[in-house]
Design a protein around this motif. Sequence first.
Motif, PDB file in Angstrom:
ATOM      1  N   ASN A  88      89.699  71.388  53.190  1.00  0.00           N
ATOM      2  CA  ASN A  88      88.699  71.527  52.173  1.00  0.00           C
ATOM      3  C   ASN A  88      89.365  71.316  50.811  1.00  0.00           C
ATOM      4  O   ASN A  88      89.996  72.211  50.304  1.00  0.00           O
ATOM      5  N   VAL A  89      89.252  70.094  50.279  1.00  0.00           N
ATOM      6  CA  VAL A  89      89.826  69.816  48.962  1.00  0.00           C
ATOM      7  C   VAL A  89      88.766  69.104  48.116  1.00  0.00           C
ATOM      8  O   VAL A  89      87.749  68.657  48.645  1.00  0.00           O
ATOM      9  N   PHE A  90      89.005  69.019  46.802  1.00  0.00           N
ATOM     10  CA  PHE A  90      88.051  68.319  45.936  1.00  0.00           C
ATOM     11  C   PHE A  90      88.484  66.855  45.835  1.00  0.00           C
ATOM     12  O   PHE A  90      89.482  66.549  45.176  1.00  0.00           O
ATOM     13  N   PRO A  91      87.747  65.935  46.490  1.00  0.00           N
ATOM     14  CA  PRO A  91      88.207  64.546  46.573  1.00  0.00           C
ATOM     15  C   PRO A  91      88.296  63.841  45.229  1.00  0.00           C
ATOM     16  O   PRO A  91      89.160  62.978  45.051  1.00  0.00           O
ATOM     17  N   SER A  92      87.447  64.215  44.256  1.00  0.00           N
ATOM     18  CA  SER A  92      87.465  63.482  42.985  1.00  0.00           C
ATOM     19  C   SER A  92      88.524  64.016  42.023  1.00  0.00           C
ATOM     20  O   SER A  92      88.804  63.398  41.003  1.00  0.00           O
ATOM     21  N   ALA A 130      92.611  63.296  45.400  1.00  0.00           N
ATOM     22  CA  ALA A 130      92.679  63.852  46.758  1.00  0.00           C
ATOM     23  C   ALA A 130      91.892  62.999  47.745  1.00  0.00           C
ATOM     24  O   ALA A 130      92.242  62.915  48.917  1.00  0.00           O
ATOM     25  N   GLY A 131      90.834  62.348  47.255  1.00  0.00           N
ATOM     26  CA  GLY A 131      90.024  61.502  48.125  1.00  0.00           C
ATOM     27  C   GLY A 131      90.792  60.317  48.694  1.00  0.00           C
ATOM     28  O   GLY A 131      90.352  59.703  49.663  1.00  0.00           O
ATOM     29  N   ARG A 132      91.933  59.986  48.091  1.00  0.00           N
ATOM     30  CA  ARG A 132      92.720  58.847  48.569  1.00  0.00           C
ATOM     31  C   ARG A 132      93.801  59.248  49.563  1.00  0.00           C
ATOM     32  O   ARG A 132      94.531  58.392  50.065  1.00  0.00           O
ATOM     33  N   LEU A 133      93.909  60.549  49.840  1.00  0.00           N
ATOM     34  CA  LEU A 133      94.985  61.016  50.718  1.00  0.00           C
ATOM     35  C   LEU A 133      94.631  60.809  52.189  1.00  0.00           C
ATOM     36  O   LEU A 133      93.453  60.769  52.559  1.00  0.00           O
ATOM     37  N   SER A 134      95.660  60.714  53.015  1.00  0.00           N
ATOM     38  CA  SER A 134      95.463  60.669  54.466  1.00  0.00           C
ATOM     39  C   SER A 134      95.043  62.058  54.952  1.00  0.00           C
ATOM     40  O   SER A 134      95.161  63.047  54.205  1.00  0.00           O
TER      41      SER A 134
END
Length: 235
Positions: A88-92, A130-134
């Motif tokens: 659960n992370v904030f992708p933006s 964070a949205g770009r992470l694997s």
Amino acid sequence: MSVLSIEGLKGGYGEVDILNGVDLELEAGEILTVAGTNGAGKSTLAKAVVGLLPRVEGNVRLGGRDVTRLATEKRAQNGIGYVPQVANVFPSLTIVENLEVVQGVRDAKARIAEVFSLFPALAERKRARAGRLSGGERQQLAYARALMTRPRVVVLDEPTAALSPALVADSFSRIASLAADGTSILLIEQRARQALAISNRGAIMDGGRVEMAGPANELLNDEKAAALYLGRYST
Ligand SMILES: Nc1ncnc2c1ncn2[C@@H]1O[C@H](COP(=O)(O)OP(=O)(O)O)[C@@H](O)[C@H]1O
Ligand SMILES: [Mg+2]
């Protein structure tokens, strides 16, 4: 003394009980592995401990204090960290921003530096969104976020599930060193053998109950546990 004490825990999402009376104790600085097949109720137990299960009976105590009726944020302030099964992370937001927005952190700047020292791969990419992470990196970020508040107890729900095999051993050694530093860990894992190998004690859940529990090395050597529950990952 128990840091986390779970007594007679029952409850669920609606009228049906998913947890059918769970008793578990987690001692200071220990790792307790909770294993068991899919649907056994492991994630539901984690939610009950952190205050995200709609209906519970029984007790959850943190350092002797009954937190069963406390809201999730209050439990976090009392020292429970949680990394859910689906990270659960904030992708933006960027990696560092995901750490900055965690509430209730003393000396946030210093703490971010400490947390980055535990996760050098995140530190290297701290301006990445964070949205770009694997999946694995996202899991690390969720874990880093949970550590920001210096929790006494961390509940990790299948922390290695999204990781490539090469990163699994790394993740287990990170968990072991966190415990060596005095943090108590409730470790929910499908990779039961590897998890038990770094644990003090283990419990195997089935049907919303603790079916077997004991010292980790005893469970590892138990024929019934091996035959019924520890088979899926052979290493
Ligand atoms: N949000 C939910 N609403 C209703 N039932 C749920 C929900 N999440 C899980 N369950 C049910 O609770 C049971 C235990 O699930 P879960 O705790 O996720 O098991 P595990 O983590 O051990 O695989 C399953 O029967 C599952 O279908
Ligand atoms: Mg689960």
